[in-house]
Design an enzyme around this catalytic site. Structure first.
Site, PDB file in Angstrom:
ATOM      1  N   ARG A  85      41.236  46.151  34.897  1.00 38.77           N
ATOM      2  CA  ARG A  85      42.614  45.929  34.465  1.00 38.77           C
ATOM      3  C   ARG A  85      42.672  44.701  33.566  1.00 38.77           C
ATOM      4  NH1 ARG A  85      45.225  44.018  38.001  1.00 38.77           N
ATOM      5  NH2 ARG A  85      43.854  44.021  39.811  1.00 38.77           N
ATOM      6  N   TYR A 224      40.346  52.722  31.113  1.00 36.90           N
ATOM      7  CA  TYR A 224      40.005  52.311  32.481  1.00 36.90           C
ATOM      8  C   TYR A 224      41.147  52.664  33.451  1.00 36.90           C
ATOM      9  CZ  TYR A 224      39.436  49.637  36.663  1.00 36.90           C
ATOM     10  OH  TYR A 224      39.369  49.294  37.989  1.00 36.90           O
ATOM     11  N   LYS A 233      49.035  51.920  39.435  1.00 33.84           N
ATOM     12  CA  LYS A 233      49.585  50.558  39.415  1.00 33.84           C
ATOM     13  C   LYS A 233      50.909  50.500  38.648  1.00 33.84           C
ATOM     14  CE  LYS A 233      45.991  48.978  41.520  1.00 33.84           C
ATOM     15  NZ  LYS A 233      46.113  48.563  42.911  1.00 33.84           N
ATOM     16  N   HIS A 253      51.293  46.634  47.560  1.00 33.44           N
ATOM     17  CA  HIS A 253      49.860  46.811  47.334  1.00 33.44           C
ATOM     18  C   HIS A 253      49.156  46.779  48.698  1.00 33.44           C
ATOM     19  CE1 HIS A 253      46.066  45.200  45.026  1.00 33.44           C
ATOM     20  NE2 HIS A 253      46.034  46.508  45.163  1.00 33.44           N
ATOM     21  N   SER A 275      43.054  42.989  44.909  1.00 31.45           N
ATOM     22  CA  SER A 275      42.058  43.967  44.483  1.00 31.45           C
ATOM     23  C   SER A 275      40.651  43.476  44.812  1.00 31.45           C
ATOM     24  CB  SER A 275      42.177  44.196  42.984  1.00 31.45           C
ATOM     25  OG  SER A 275      43.495  44.575  42.670  1.00 31.45           O
ATOM     26  N   CYS A 277      39.276  43.088  47.757  1.00 28.27           N
ATOM     27  CA  CYS A 277      39.212  42.194  48.916  1.00 28.27           C
ATOM     28  C   CYS A 277      39.219  42.944  50.236  1.00 28.27           C
ATOM     29  CB  CYS A 277      40.358  41.191  48.871  1.00 28.27           C
ATOM     30  SG  CYS A 277      40.208  40.044  47.485  1.00 28.27           S
ATOM     31  N   ASP A 300      45.591  51.774  49.112  1.00 28.47           N
ATOM     32  CA  ASP A 300      45.959  50.868  48.008  1.00 28.47           C
ATOM     33  C   ASP A 300      47.457  50.616  47.883  1.00 28.47           C
ATOM     34  OD1 ASP A 300      44.894  49.255  45.835  1.00 28.47           O
ATOM     35  OD2 ASP A 300      45.808  50.674  44.449  1.00 28.47           O
ATOM     36  N   ARG A 393      33.653  52.266  40.117  1.00 30.79           N
ATOM     37  CA  ARG A 393      34.595  52.908  41.033  1.00 30.79           C
ATOM     38  C   ARG A 393      34.194  54.335  41.369  1.00 30.79           C
ATOM     39  NH1 ARG A 393      39.206  49.751  42.913  1.00 30.79           N
ATOM     40  NH2 ARG A 393      38.955  47.817  41.764  1.00 30.79           N
TER      41      ARG A 393
END
Ligand code: GDP
Ligand code: PGA
Ligand code: MN
Ligand code: MN
Length: 612
Positions: A85, A224, A233, A253, A275, A277, A300, A393
């Site tokens: 991002r 991406y 998002k 989130h 993100s 974590c 998420d 990912r």
């Protein structure tokens, strides 16, 4: 599959599979601006998936994996500059600059539209324009949250098919009048006649732009996931958070999990970590302590509404998992491994094995002797760089998760008992801390801090404040956002509200070693949390909140001695006094929009720490 209109954009749309006037008008307007060679209305069918993936393989964007290892799955490599991002290039274009607040980039919406329209002008030349109808959350929800993404990237279409409910059934459910969020995406790489395409078209100029009042998204220049799968998002966090503020709910989130104790008691838990974590890992946790069971609801995003019974219900609006690959292995996250083994997945910027499978750091103890790395180069264990990009990912259907909770499809969501906040902090923050009440919990969320990760472009490992892990995702003023959290709690029945906990799996010892074993062992922390909810576990009151007594944490069978556990749990007043100036400075950023109750919380903390 719907016929591809193989004409140089005629705008009568006789063959369009909808007669929704607003949708048709928008598609026509975008086609006139971007000038694609073809328009394709996506139906989400297997046939369409097959056609698109074959085209992507021919274009060199995807490489098919060995179907015996990963059925119907593909390896993708991005342009090396398009891997995460781009927060610097993300804009909240509210009419009034003050509504974007101090944490978001802002541009005047009219100016931004003018500038981006010039970028979009002809940007789809030589390409197909795909129209992707999708729905965030179940299509049979009382108020289904529709969106339509227009994109010139087939990679985006196949990824959207994994990540959201998408296709003909969504378009049918929209009828002719349903409201929807228009999401425009172009990679910004038009092709002149005869010009060869590249495997990963993108543009060095990137914009990820949101118009919160209009509930509209414009994205340009990046393929991406976080920048291009606009249901995720952009819609489900940035636009939805603005909708949620207006309508009295929360778009967060957060992962959502179902936890069942050995006695059969069920608790639903939501957790917000920045993100990379640990959300996906915690959501799919396989507890090491006997008798405890975790089932997955989301990894998420959580949309949370109050039910008629006064409890807070959480729903995962997504349909897939877009997980950090490195670190995911049979030891750490076996349920993620089982999910991707079922195939139907796209792996981006991981490494390719010589026998047509994928690999990344942390998948197995021993790396293969030879790989093709995420940049397409030969790789051996002697190579200097990791084989997979740190933000590589897996994109995989959530319905393949073997521990998906049966409540997943319920549009009502699940009633949340506990909300966890957490981040990556090498020091200061104990393993788990319980908040005294809602306001104290909001204070914990408001002051959440974490080391930056590879999920966003920029420097990694810098501690920054990240309120409720929403810093990059708040669609409006951060002070108003925190005020909304306070007011949501004030209007509710306190006894029915979830309890808050602050966790940190990433505290280190003096040698830089992570103290807590993490992953499946985090079930021990969930156990303590449930025992707190049920009133059975001990806690010590500290200046920062309630922390477990060492005896109250179940470390049976764990290779962790008492001293190490105490180091995980320690509240060091000196470290916390050093934390206060950063919190003060952070709060000052929000000016008079910061709820006064959060200043009161800070004053209380300072007093308890012996500061004036
Ligand atoms: P998300 O982006 O928040 O969903 O985070 P992930 O669950 O994908 O995890 C991001 C990275 O952190 C991965 O490399 C994980 O292996 C690692 N990670 C996740 N949980 C833990 C944990 O409990 N302890 C440690 N040390 N690392 C973790
Ligand atoms: P993550 O999701 O939170 O799982 O890393 C993607 C992101 O936030 O960029
Ligand atoms: Mn995320
Ligand atoms: Mn994740």
């Amino acid at each position: 599959m719907t016929a591809i209109a193989d004409h140089h954009v005629s705008h009568d749309f006789d063959d369009a599979p909808t007669s929704h006037p607003r949708l048709l008008a928008w598609v026509r307007e975008v086609a006139e601006l971007t000038q694609p060679d073809r328009i394709h209305w996506c139906d989400g069918s297997d046939a369409e998936w097959n056609t698109l993936t074959i085209e992507l393989v021919e274009a060199g964007t995807l490489v098919p994996l060995d179907p015996a290892k990963k059925p119907n799955s593909f390896w993708a490599r991005t342009d090396p500059t398009d891997v995460a991002r781009v927060e610097e290039r993300t804009f909240i274009c509210s009419v009034d600059e003050a509504d974007a607040g101090p944490t978001n980039n802002w541009r005047d919406p009219a100016e931004m539209k003018a500038e981006m329209s010039e970028l979009y002008r002809g940007s789809m030349r030589g390409r197909t324009m795909y129209v992707v109808p999708f729905c965030m959350g179940p299509v049979d929800a009382p108020n289904p949250m529709f969106g339509v993404e227009i994109t010139d990237s087939a990679y985006v279409v196949v990824s959207m098919r994994i990540m959201a409910r998408m296709g003909a059934h969504v378009l049918a459910a929209m009828g002719t009048t349903a409201d929807f969020v228009p999401c425009l995406h172009s990679v910004g790489a038009p092709l002149e006649p005869g010009q060869d395409d590249v495997p990963w078209p993108c543009n060095q100029t990137k914009y990820i732009t949101h118009f919160p009042e209009e509930r509209m998204i414009w994205s340009y220049g990046s393929g991406y996931g976080g920048n291009s799968l606009l249901g995720k998002k952009c819609y489900s966090l940035r636009i939805a958070s603005a909708i949620a503020r207006d309508e009295g709910w929360l778009a967060e989130h957060m992962l959502i999990l179902k936890l069942t104790s050995p006695q059969g008691a069920v608790h639903y838990v939501a957790a917000a970590f920045p993100s990379a974590c640990g959300k996906t890992n915690l959501a799919m946790l396989e507890p090491t302590i006997p008798g405890w069971k975790v089932e997955t609801l989301g990894d998420d995003i959580a949309w949370m509404h109050f039910g008629d019974d006064g409890r807070l219900y959480a729903l995962n609006p997504e349909y897939g998992l877009f997980g950090v690959a490195p670190g995911t292995g049979w030891d750490t996250n076996p349920n993620a491994m089982r999910t991707i083994e079922r195939g139907h997945s796209v792996f981006t910027n991981v490494a390719l094995t010589d026998d047509g499978d994928i690999w990344w750091e942390g998948m197995t103890d021993q790396p293969p002797a030879h790989l093709t790395d995420w940049k397409g180069r030969d790789w051996t264990p002697d190579s200097d760089e990791p084989s997979a990009h740190p933000n590589s990912r897996f994109c995989t259907p959530i319905t393949q998760c073997p521990i998906l909770a049966p409540e997943y499809e319920n549009p009502r969501g699940v009633p949340i008992s506990a909300i966890l906040f957490g981040g990556r902090r090498a020091t200061t923050i104990p393993l788990v801390t319980e908040a005294r009440d809602w306001t104290h919990g909001v204070f914990m969320g408001a002051t959440l801090s974490s080391e930056t990760t590879a999920a966003a472009a920029g420097k990694v490992g810098v501690v920054r404040r990240d309120p409720m892990a929403m810093l990059p995702f708040m669609g409006y003023h951060g002070g108003d956002y925190l005020g909304h959290w306070i007011s949501v709690g004030k209007d509710a029945d306190a006894a029915k509200l979830p309890k808050f906990f602050y966790v940190n799996w990433f505290r280190r010892d003096d040698d830089g070693r992570i103290l807590w074993p993490g992953f499946g062992e985090n079930g021990r922390v969930l156990k303590w949390i449930v025992e707190r909810l049920e009133g059975t576990a001990e806690a010590t009151d500290t200046p920062i909140g309630r922390v477990p007594t060492p005896e109250s944490v179940d470390i049976s069978g764990l290779d962790l001695n008492r001293e190490e556990l105490e180091a995980c749990l320690r509240v060091d007043p000196e470290e916390w006094r050093a934390e206060v100036p950063g919190i003060t400075e952070w709060f000052e950023k929000f000016g008079d929009k910061l709820p006064t109750s959060l200043w009161t919380e800070l004053d209380g903390l300072k007093a308890r720490l012996g500061m004036k």
